[in-house]
Design an enzyme around this catalytic site. Structure first.
Site, short mmCIF file in Angstrom:
data_model
loop_
_atom_site.label_atom_id
_atom_site.label_comp_id
_atom_site.label_asym_id
_atom_site.label_seq_id
_atom_site.Cartn_x
_atom_site.Cartn_y
_atom_site.Cartn_z
N ALA A 149 93.94 46.68 54.81
CA ALA A 149 92.95 46.04 55.67
C ALA A 149 92.08 44.97 55.04
O ALA A 149 91.54 44.13 55.76
CB ALA A 149 92.04 47.13 56.28
N GLY A 153 89.34 42.28 55.92
CA GLY A 153 88.86 42.80 57.19
C GLY A 153 89.13 41.96 58.42
O GLY A 153 88.61 42.27 59.50
N LYS A 167 91.84 41.58 60.38
CA LYS A 167 92.50 42.31 61.47
C LYS A 167 91.61 43.46 61.95
O LYS A 167 91.51 43.73 63.14
CB LYS A 167 93.86 42.84 61.00
CG LYS A 167 94.75 41.83 60.30
CD LYS A 167 95.15 40.69 61.19
CE LYS A 167 96.20 39.78 60.54
NZ LYS A 167 95.79 39.09 59.31
N ARG A 169 88.31 45.64 46.59
CA ARG A 169 88.56 45.02 47.89
C ARG A 169 88.13 45.94 49.03
O ARG A 169 87.70 45.47 50.09
CB ARG A 169 90.05 44.67 48.02
CG ARG A 169 90.44 43.45 47.20
CD ARG A 169 91.95 43.26 47.12
NE ARG A 169 92.58 43.18 48.42
CZ ARG A 169 92.63 42.11 49.20
NH1 ARG A 169 92.05 40.99 48.79
NH2 ARG A 169 93.25 42.13 50.36
N CYS A 175 101.62 36.41 55.23
CA CYS A 175 101.27 34.99 55.15
C CYS A 175 102.25 34.29 54.22
O CYS A 175 101.87 33.46 53.39
CB CYS A 175 99.83 34.80 54.68
SG CYS A 175 99.45 35.58 53.10
#
Length: 427
Positions: free
Chosen positions: A110, A113, A115, A138, A231
């Site tokens: 996640a 953050g 999404k 993170r 990505c």
């Protein structure tokens, strides 16, 4: 931009006549975007108030705008959680999430953050959202973003996919896997990633993604949705990854898949796929073991009587270290490292209750008995840690830019002492 030769050869072979256009896309600056936080403000209202120029709307995200302002992350509205800065192509995943059931949602990879905060806005405080990040540093950033955006129904955990799969078999309605990848779509935004690219790293990432997807499949209930995204442009991590997953998991079917390239759409590129688990089980999980502390609850109730216009609804749990949380209904037992359990109310030291920054960020101005509304200029002073003046009764208050909370203060004789966490202040 000095792109790896092997990467360019792969893209030339894949894109054919489109390759020159793809290559030219690296001559333009990276695209920037923001997504308005619907938990706090609507898109049209934000556009009316925006303190910097907004570009066109982002097609697949009704709350998204292109933005050229490089300092958008330092604006008081950002500190207040009115928007989340997100690469425009990445917002396309939100379109898939909008169509999924959201009673029980897991964001498996996640951080930071993007999404999670989008799905939380769609859930609008209902259901259970568990956001996981295996890396501790993170995970802390993820937790801070959940707090800033005022999300109430989210637990933030830091665990391996295997640990979560062992605890939540066939449990979630939706699992998001924004997978760690070779990051080919980030070269323009983060040039430091370029030297780390190699065909070997693509293979390494693809193997790790296969493992993560296997655990995600175990955690989905019958009829559940699996959202996968990267990505990168590498087929091994995108189209081929999904094909191999479907062969290994015949209980899944593909609903949709799409890859965008920076020469085709205004963004840095993204791959996304939506799968459905057509067969399988649906299981429940052990409920979260609420830890009730009568003394702490009395202290919080006394505080809330003068601080809030109405008492919060939900189950209050007090951890061993004195931190108190308002946990959303149906929160399951987590049994892994947990950074956030819903809304952090504050801390009870055995005698006194002290409110948390997260409590202020979860409120609206009308929820507070004492709310100090600041101009944008005065908000900058608050965010730098300065004291303020306000004609309100003594006691804890919420300080905000206009009607949007920024944090806590404590008024004594007309002076508001600053309780914005030092780590979150402007430098």
């Amino acid at each position: 931009m000095n792109l790896p030769e092997e990467f360019l050869n792969r893209m030339k072979e894949r894109l054919g006549t489109d390759f020159p256009a793809f290559l030219r896309s690296y001559e333009t600056p990276p695209c920037r975007g923001l997504r308005v936080n619907a938990l706090k403000i609507g898109a049209e209202e934000f556009a009316r108030r925006a303190p910097f120029p907004l570009g066109a709307r982002i097609g697949r995200e009704p709350l998204g705008f292109y933005v050229g302002e490089e300092k958008a992350g330092s604006d008081p509205y950002h500190f207040a959680g009115l928007y989340y800065l997100q690469e425009p192509s990445a917002m396309s995943v939100n379109e898939y999430a909008a169509s999924c059931k959201k009673a029980r949602v897991l964001d498996l990879c996640a951080a930071p953050g993007g999404k999670t905060t989008s799905v939380a806005a769609q859930m609008n405080g209902e259901g259970i959202l568990i956001s996981n990040e295996i890396d501790g540093g993170r995970a802390k950033i993820l937790s801070q973003n959940v707090e800033r955006m005022g999300i109430k129904n989210c637990a933030v955990v830091s665990a391996t996919p295997a640990q979560l799969a062992a605890r939540f078999p066939a449990y979630f309605d939706t699992v998001l896997v924004d997978a760690p990848c070779s990051g080919e779509g980030m070269f323009k935004k983060e040039p430091a990633a370029i030297p780390h690219w190699s065909p070997q790293n693509v293979k390494f990432c693809a193997a790790r993604q296969r493992e993560i997807l296997g655990y995600a499949a175990e955690m989905l209930c019958a009829g559940g949705s699996l959202i996968y995204s990267t990505c990168t442009f590498a087929e091994e991590e995108d189209e081929t990854q999904i094909e191999e997953f479907l062969k290994a998991h015949p209980e899944f079917e593909r609903i949709s898949a799409h890859k965008s390239y920076p020469h085709e759409e205004k963004g840095e590129g993204h791959f996304r796929a939506l799968l459905c688990k057509t067969k399988g089980e649906t299981r429940t999980a052990k409920p979260y073991p609420v830890r009730r502390n009568a003394q702490a609850n009395r202290a919080f109730s006394a505080f809330a009587e003068s601080f809030l216009n109405s008492p919060p609804v939900g189950e209050i749990t007090t951890l061993a270290d004195g931190r108190m949380y308002l946990t959303p209904a149906g929160m399951p037992a987590l049994d892994v490292r947990t950074l956030r359990l819903g809304t952090e109310l504050g801390e009870f030291d055995g005698k006194v209750f002290k409110p948390a920054h997260a409590l202020a960020m979860s409120l609206k101005s009308g929820d507070c008995a004492r709310f100090v509304s600041l101009s944008r200029e005065a908000s900058e002073r608050y965010l730098r840690g300065e004291t303020l003046e306000a004609k309100i009764p003594d006691g804890w208050c919420v300080v905000g830019v206009e009607e949007f909370p920024l944090g806590l203060g404590k008024c004594v004789g007309g002076t508001v002492k600053n309780h914005c966490p030092k780590a979150l202040r402007k430098r």
